[in-house]
Design a protein around this motif. Structure first.
Motif, PDB file in Angstrom:
ATOM      1  N   LEU A  21      66.597  26.998  53.074  1.00  0.00           N
ATOM      2  CA  LEU A  21      65.387  27.705  53.502  1.00  0.00           C
ATOM      3  C   LEU A  21      65.623  29.207  53.594  1.00  0.00           C
ATOM      4  CD1 LEU A  21      63.942  25.292  56.187  1.00  0.00           C
ATOM      5  CD2 LEU A  21      63.031  25.784  53.927  1.00  0.00           C
ATOM      6  N   ILE A  22      66.788  29.599  54.074  1.00  0.00           N
ATOM      7  CA  ILE A  22      67.121  31.025  54.136  1.00  0.00           C
ATOM      8  C   ILE A  22      67.150  31.610  52.725  1.00  0.00           C
ATOM      9  CG2 ILE A  22      68.966  32.665  54.658  1.00  0.00           C
ATOM     10  CD1 ILE A  22      69.714  30.809  57.012  1.00  0.00           C
ATOM     11  N   PHE A  23      67.811  30.920  51.817  1.00  0.00           N
ATOM     12  CA  PHE A  23      67.947  31.397  50.443  1.00  0.00           C
ATOM     13  C   PHE A  23      66.590  31.494  49.753  1.00  0.00           C
ATOM     14  CE2 PHE A  23      68.706  30.424  45.913  1.00  0.00           C
ATOM     15  CZ  PHE A  23      69.431  31.546  45.590  1.00  0.00           C
ATOM     16  N   PHE A  24      65.790  30.439  49.813  1.00  0.00           N
ATOM     17  CA  PHE A  24      64.513  30.437  49.098  1.00  0.00           C
ATOM     18  C   PHE A  24      63.482  31.358  49.740  1.00  0.00           C
ATOM     19  CE2 PHE A  24      66.135  26.395  47.319  1.00  0.00           C
ATOM     20  CZ  PHE A  24      66.122  26.801  46.003  1.00  0.00           C
ATOM     21  N   SER A  25      63.566  31.568  51.044  1.00  0.00           N
ATOM     22  CA  SER A  25      62.641  32.523  51.658  1.00  0.00           C
ATOM     23  C   SER A  25      62.981  33.949  51.204  1.00  0.00           C
ATOM     24  CB  SER A  25      62.670  32.407  53.173  1.00  0.00           C
ATOM     25  OG  SER A  25      63.939  32.751  53.680  1.00  0.00           O
ATOM     26  N   TYR A  26      64.248  34.265  51.072  1.00  0.00           N
ATOM     27  CA  TYR A  26      64.623  35.588  50.576  1.00  0.00           C
ATOM     28  C   TYR A  26      64.184  35.764  49.123  1.00  0.00           C
ATOM     29  CZ  TYR A  26      67.078  39.774  49.373  1.00  0.00           C
ATOM     30  OH  TYR A  26      67.352  41.030  48.954  1.00  0.00           O
ATOM     31  N   PHE A  42      68.117  43.226  44.432  1.00  0.00           N
ATOM     32  CA  PHE A  42      69.275  42.783  43.653  1.00  0.00           C
ATOM     33  C   PHE A  42      70.523  42.737  44.509  1.00  0.00           C
ATOM     34  CE2 PHE A  42      72.926  43.765  40.939  1.00  0.00           C
ATOM     35  CZ  PHE A  42      72.901  42.653  40.113  1.00  0.00           C
ATOM     36  N   THR A  43      70.735  43.748  45.349  1.00  0.00           N
ATOM     37  CA  THR A  43      71.890  43.778  46.222  1.00  0.00           C
ATOM     38  C   THR A  43      71.854  42.603  47.193  1.00  0.00           C
ATOM     39  OG1 THR A  43      71.960  46.180  46.061  1.00  0.00           O
ATOM     40  CG2 THR A  43      73.177  45.178  47.870  1.00  0.00           C
ATOM     41  N   GLY A  44      70.702  42.301  47.734  1.00  0.00           N
ATOM     42  CA  GLY A  44      70.587  41.166  48.647  1.00  0.00           C
ATOM     43  C   GLY A  44      70.880  39.856  47.965  1.00  0.00           C
ATOM     44  N   LEU A  45      70.410  39.672  46.734  1.00  0.00           N
ATOM     45  CA  LEU A  45      70.694  38.453  45.993  1.00  0.00           C
ATOM     46  C   LEU A  45      72.177  38.325  45.674  1.00  0.00           C
ATOM     47  CD1 LEU A  45      67.672  38.330  43.544  1.00  0.00           C
ATOM     48  CD2 LEU A  45      68.120  36.820  45.468  1.00  0.00           C
ATOM     49  N   VAL A  46      72.833  39.442  45.381  1.00  0.00           N
ATOM     50  CA  VAL A  46      74.270  39.412  45.124  1.00  0.00           C
ATOM     51  C   VAL A  46      75.020  39.022  46.388  1.00  0.00           C
ATOM     52  CG1 VAL A  46      76.263  40.870  44.597  1.00  0.00           C
ATOM     53  CG2 VAL A  46      74.206  41.015  43.200  1.00  0.00           C
ATOM     54  N   MET A  47      74.621  39.547  47.528  1.00  0.00           N
ATOM     55  CA  MET A  47      75.281  39.200  48.794  1.00  0.00           C
ATOM     56  C   MET A  47      75.102  37.718  49.134  1.00  0.00           C
ATOM     57  SD  MET A  47      76.868  41.711  49.840  1.00  0.00           S
ATOM     58  CE  MET A  47      76.995  43.384  49.343  1.00  0.00           C
ATOM     59  N   ILE A  48      73.908  37.201  48.912  1.00  0.00           N
ATOM     60  CA  ILE A  48      73.678  35.780  49.156  1.00  0.00           C
ATOM     61  C   ILE A  48      74.514  34.947  48.178  1.00  0.00           C
ATOM     62  CG2 ILE A  48      71.956  33.935  48.994  1.00  0.00           C
ATOM     63  CD1 ILE A  48      69.944  35.835  50.211  1.00  0.00           C
TER      64      ILE A  48
END
Length: 52
Positions: A21-26, A42-48
């Protein structure tokens, strides 16, 4: 032992749903809104991606 009570299918499903849920909400916020600039999204997706 305490680990035996926590290592069950029910706990595993709960953790999986919570992290998903955290991943898909982001993803939804990053892709479907203009709240974040492209570089920050993009930076947030790389961190996740590094976390998983």
């Amino acid at each position: 032992m305490i680990g035996d009570r926590l290592l069950t299918a029910r706990w595993n499903n709960g953790f999986t749903l919570g992290l998903g849920l955290i991943f898909f909400s982001y993803i939804a916020v990053a892709l479907f809104t203009t709240a974040l600039p492209a570089e920050a999204a993009f930076t947030g997706l790389v961190m996740i991606g590094c976390m998983f």
